[in-house]
Motif scaffolding. Structure first.
Motif, PDB file in Angstrom:
ATOM      1  N   PHE A 170       0.848  -1.203   0.000  1.00 43.87           N
ATOM      2  CA  PHE A 170       0.000   0.000   0.000  1.00 43.87           C
ATOM      3  C   PHE A 170       0.877   1.243   0.000  1.00 43.87           C
ATOM      4  N   ASP A 171       0.451   2.241  -0.792  1.00 43.11           N
ATOM      5  CA  ASP A 171       1.047   3.569  -0.680  1.00 43.11           C
ATOM      6  C   ASP A 171      -0.084   4.587  -0.677  1.00 43.11           C
ATOM      7  N   ALA A 172       0.082   5.645   0.114  1.00 43.88           N
ATOM      8  CA  ALA A 172      -0.989   6.638   0.233  1.00 43.88           C
ATOM      9  C   ALA A 172      -1.207   7.395  -1.075  1.00 43.88           C
ATOM     10  N   SER A 173      -0.201   7.404  -1.939  1.00 46.46           N
ATOM     11  CA  SER A 173      -0.329   8.144  -3.193  1.00 46.46           C
ATOM     12  C   SER A 173      -0.942   7.266  -4.282  1.00 46.46           C
ATOM     13  N   GLU A 174      -2.054   7.729  -4.830  1.00 45.54           N
ATOM     14  CA  GLU A 174      -2.693   6.961  -5.895  1.00 45.54           C
ATOM     15  C   GLU A 174      -1.783   6.898  -7.127  1.00 45.54           C
ATOM     16  N   THR A 175      -1.088   7.993  -7.380  1.00 49.48           N
ATOM     17  CA  THR A 175      -0.156   8.025  -8.518  1.00 49.48           C
ATOM     18  C   THR A 175       0.881   6.915  -8.385  1.00 49.48           C
ATOM     19  N   ILE A 176       1.456   6.813  -7.194  1.00 47.71           N
ATOM     20  CA  ILE A 176       2.452   5.757  -6.980  1.00 47.71           C
ATOM     21  C   ILE A 176       1.811   4.381  -7.139  1.00 47.71           C
ATOM     22  N   ARG A 177       0.630   4.198  -6.560  1.00 46.23           N
ATOM     23  CA  ARG A 177      -0.032   2.880  -6.662  1.00 46.23           C
ATOM     24  C   ARG A 177      -0.246   2.482  -8.116  1.00 46.23           C
ATOM     25  N   GLU A 178      -0.642   3.465  -8.924  1.00 42.36           N
ATOM     26  CA  GLU A 178      -0.915   3.151 -10.335  1.00 42.36           C
ATOM     27  C   GLU A 178       0.374   2.808 -11.105  1.00 42.36           C
ATOM     28  N   ARG A 179       1.464   3.431 -10.671  1.00 43.67           N
ATOM     29  CA  ARG A 179       2.728   3.194 -11.370  1.00 43.67           C
ATOM     30  C   ARG A 179       3.394   1.879 -10.963  1.00 43.67           C
ATOM     31  N   LEU A 180       2.988   1.319  -9.812  1.00 50.44           N
ATOM     32  CA  LEU A 180       3.709   0.165  -9.256  1.00 50.44           C
ATOM     33  C   LEU A 180       3.808  -1.042 -10.201  1.00 50.44           C
ATOM     34  N   PRO A 181       2.718  -1.485 -10.818  1.00 50.37           N
ATOM     35  CA  PRO A 181       2.849  -2.703 -11.647  1.00 50.37           C
ATOM     36  C   PRO A 181       3.916  -2.574 -12.739  1.00 50.37           C
ATOM     37  N   SER A 182       3.942  -1.442 -13.415  1.00 54.43           N
ATOM     38  CA  SER A 182       4.953  -1.327 -14.480  1.00 54.43           C
ATOM     39  C   SER A 182       6.351  -1.174 -13.880  1.00 54.43           C
ATOM     40  N   HIS A 183       6.432  -0.527 -12.718  1.00 54.14           N
ATOM     41  CA  HIS A 183       7.731  -0.415 -12.041  1.00 54.14           C
ATOM     42  C   HIS A 183       8.248  -1.799 -11.633  1.00 54.14           C
ATOM     43  N   PHE A 184       7.358  -2.607 -11.041  1.00 55.79           N
ATOM     44  CA  PHE A 184       7.774  -3.960 -10.640  1.00 55.79           C
ATOM     45  C   PHE A 184       8.254  -4.757 -11.854  1.00 55.79           C
ATOM     46  N   ARG A 185       7.481  -4.670 -12.946  1.00 56.37           N
ATOM     47  CA  ARG A 185       7.847  -5.449 -14.123  1.00 56.37           C
ATOM     48  C   ARG A 185       9.228  -5.025 -14.657  1.00 56.37           C
ATOM     49  N   ALA A 186       9.441  -3.725 -14.731  1.00 59.51           N
ATOM     50  CA  ALA A 186      10.730  -3.240 -15.253  1.00 59.51           C
ATOM     51  C   ALA A 186      11.891  -3.702 -14.365  1.00 59.51           C
ATOM     52  N   SER A 187      11.719  -3.587 -13.042  1.00 58.25           N
ATOM     53  CA  SER A 187      12.792  -4.007 -12.125  1.00 58.25           C
ATOM     54  C   SER A 187      13.066  -5.492 -12.268  1.00 58.25           C
ATOM     55  N   LEU A 188      12.003  -6.279 -12.309  1.00 59.71           N
ATOM     56  CA  LEU A 188      12.174  -7.738 -12.374  1.00 59.71           C
ATOM     57  C   LEU A 188      12.784  -8.162 -13.705  1.00 59.71           C
ATOM     58  N   GLU A 189      12.385  -7.479 -14.773  1.00 63.09           N
ATOM     59  CA  GLU A 189      12.968  -7.850 -16.074  1.00 63.09           C
ATOM     60  C   GLU A 189      14.459  -7.511 -16.124  1.00 63.09           C
ATOM     61  N   ALA A 190      14.827  -6.394 -15.503  1.00 71.16           N
ATOM     62  CA  ALA A 190      16.251  -6.066 -15.424  1.00 71.16           C
ATOM     63  C   ALA A 190      16.991  -7.139 -14.634  1.00 71.16           C
ATOM     64  N   MET A 191      16.415  -7.554 -13.515  1.00 68.65           N
ATOM     65  CA  MET A 191      17.054  -8.593 -12.703  1.00 68.65           C
ATOM     66  C   MET A 191      17.186  -9.894 -13.496  1.00 68.65           C
ATOM     67  N   ALA A 192      16.179 -10.194 -14.294  1.00 71.70           N
ATOM     68  CA  ALA A 192      16.217 -11.442 -15.075  1.00 71.70           C
ATOM     69  C   ALA A 192      17.376 -11.436 -16.065  1.00 71.70           C
ATOM     70  N   THR A 193      17.715 -10.261 -16.590  1.00 61.12           N
ATOM     71  CA  THR A 193      18.827 -10.224 -17.547  1.00 61.12           C
ATOM     72  C   THR A 193      20.154 -10.538 -16.868  1.00 61.12           C
ATOM     73  N   TYR A 194      20.213 -10.377 -15.542  1.00 61.30           N
ATOM     74  CA  TYR A 194      21.432 -10.720 -14.796  1.00 61.30           C
ATOM     75  C   TYR A 194      21.294 -12.074 -14.091  1.00 61.30           C
ATOM     76  N   ASP A 195      20.272 -12.854 -14.487  1.00 59.38           N
ATOM     77  CA  ASP A 195      20.038 -14.166 -13.865  1.00 59.38           C
ATOM     78  C   ASP A 195      19.769 -14.064 -12.371  1.00 59.38           C
ATOM     79  N   LEU A 196      19.275 -12.921 -11.913  1.00 64.27           N
ATOM     80  CA  LEU A 196      18.977 -12.795 -10.491  1.00 64.27           C
ATOM     81  C   LEU A 196      17.563 -13.287 -10.188  1.00 64.27           C
ATOM     82  N   ILE A 197      16.829 -13.610 -11.224  1.00 63.26           N
ATOM     83  CA  ILE A 197      15.464 -14.073 -11.077  1.00 63.26           C
ATOM     84  C   ILE A 197      15.152 -14.866 -12.344  1.00 63.26           C
TER      85      ILE A 197
END
Lengths: 310, 310
Positions: free
Chosen positions: B31-58
């Protein structure tokens, strides 16, 4: 450079220097006063180079080995050398004596860098006829794995010597830094000392175990400091850069500094307890094996960083 | 643990925490109190995880993503959680308010860790009914790349909370360290501050450029500290270990400490000059790109270290 490079004193540091220069194509002449050390050098060089080859830090072991000659006197090593790396034991009387001897055989444009980790060049080069061409070139052990070299002039060292030594170190793949004038501990040991003093104090006061303080560095601070320095780290840690960081966090660091104890020796009790903790984690008879582990980890780290954008 | 993990506050730190817990198999409610942040989270998570995947961290980005739910209130996130990671903005009044709300919905055995980098838990958990189950769990940013977590109890935090939080952090692949009682800056920032103060002073006095001080760390000290802490480093740096090192080099470090200036703010002039030097090396409009470089280097470093003997 047309001539060779001389390495005087071939303990772990001097032997590492010979590898540094030879792997980048220089002819190297090495001398150590101990016949035992001289006899051991060829097998030592081969073992070090073969280990480096397994990490792709070097390709042709034999070619590098052929560039290194073990000499039987200072003059054999120094005559005709463009650059002399002095790496004898850390005693000011010995450094003075060896530098005086190097000075006798030094060519008219040749330079001398000393590996001293703490003695200022002014304490052992004053009497040299060519003292303007003597400078400190302090490596970290082992120099063929850790690239930093602190270049520290004596008051009489000329600018050309500083600049040329820096250029040479850069050209052989080391990372030279220039300390503009003499100061105890130069840069590296002063930074290390500041962190160590705080670490010892936190341990002594019982805030954390030595293991947990080590973990804070190796799983935290050290992961950034392995590829960024402290200034770049904080420059990237505030929205608009280092001045922004200083504004936001400067007051916190003042508070932390005010809580620091005055200068003084590490407490005997802390040293005793840390020794107990370390020997429980790493028994005395395993220290040598752990040093080999450290060198392997260093080689792996250096090899992996070479492939990345600096 | 049978329940899920809640993350309250989802800026860079909170979002990183969600990844830490989700990648190791936990269901995470954010949860975050900011709706803007909440809306941005899914794409932020995906970008972070995809970057990690390129380094075999996930390995499986989608599987990790499916474990994270973005919630619309503190209660939605906290009810039923075994552990709550509080990561709201670093303001004591806000932490107090948010912790009071978390406290209302906290299960009878659930624990709360705060990501605060400097506020002691006692300054914002005193009024909580379950205050013995609140503790500081301070990560380094970003927590999904830098594993250290400082666990710091308030005077009323019970031992079980410390122990269980430590076990949880260990089980999700972080590197927990226990700070036995509250102290400003905990361990990490005190160590960083000690080194920074010395670095600023050396720079201010003109002993070296910011670039050369950074090089001394990244091509020297930092290469060892990236896989050994300061105590292990010195333990291996004298023939028979850390007590031997203290005997040999302790007097030098006392001399260096005596040369250190008293506590005080970093000089305005030094901050101005360091900013000039940094902005010449890295123009302001390239700071964001350099942060991306930093995160890539961190991923590469963490990935390469995972393959090695610890």
């Amino acid at each position: 450079m047309s001539g060779h490079i001389a390495v005087i004193g071939a303990g772990l540091v001097g032997a590492g220097w010979a590898i540094v220069f030879a792997r980048s194509g220089h002819e190297v002449r090495v001398f150590d006063a101990s016949e035992t050390i001289r006899e051991r050098l060829p097998s030592h060089f081969r073992a070090s180079l073969e280990a480096m080859a397994t990490y792709d830090l070097i390709t042709d072991v034999d070619m590098v080995l052929r560039r290194i000659t073990v000499c039987c006197s200072v003059s054999d090593a120094v005559v005709g050398a463009d650059y002399v790396q002095e790496s004898v034991v850390e005693r000011v009387d010995l450094k003075r004596e060896v530098c005086a001897e190097i000075d006798c055989y030094l060519g008219p444009l040749s330079l001398v860098g000393s590996s001293t980790s703490g003695l200022p060049a002014s304490s052992f080069t004053e009497g040299c006829a060519n003292r303007e061409r003597f400078v400190v070139a302090h490596p970290v052990n082992p120099p063929h794995l850790v690239p930093v070299v602190e270049i520290v002039p004596a008051p009489w060292t000329n600018d050309t010597t500083v600049q040329k030594t820096r250029d040479l170190m850069q050209s052989v793949g080391q990372a030279p830094v220039v300390v503009t004038r003499e100061i105890p501990g130069f840069i590296l040991n002063r930074l290390q000392g500041a962190l160590l003093d705080e670490a010892w104090w936190l341990f002594d006061q019982g805030y954390a175990t030595a293991e947990d303080i080590d973990k804070t560095v190796k799983y935290g601070l050290g992961l950034r400091w392995a590829f960024m320095g402290p200034f770049e780290t904080i420059d990237l840690n505030a929205p608009t850069g280092i001045d922004d960081y200083a504004r936001r966090l400067g007051p916190m660091y003042v508070e932390l500094a005010e809580g620091r104890p005055p200068a003084g020796p590490w407490s005997d009790d802390a040293v005793r307890r840390a020794t107990e903790e370390r020997r429980a984690a790493l028994p005395a008879d395993q220290i040598d094996a752990r040093r080999a582990w450290r060198d392997n980890r260093l080689m792996a780290l250096v090899a992996s960083q070479r492939k990345l954008v600096p």
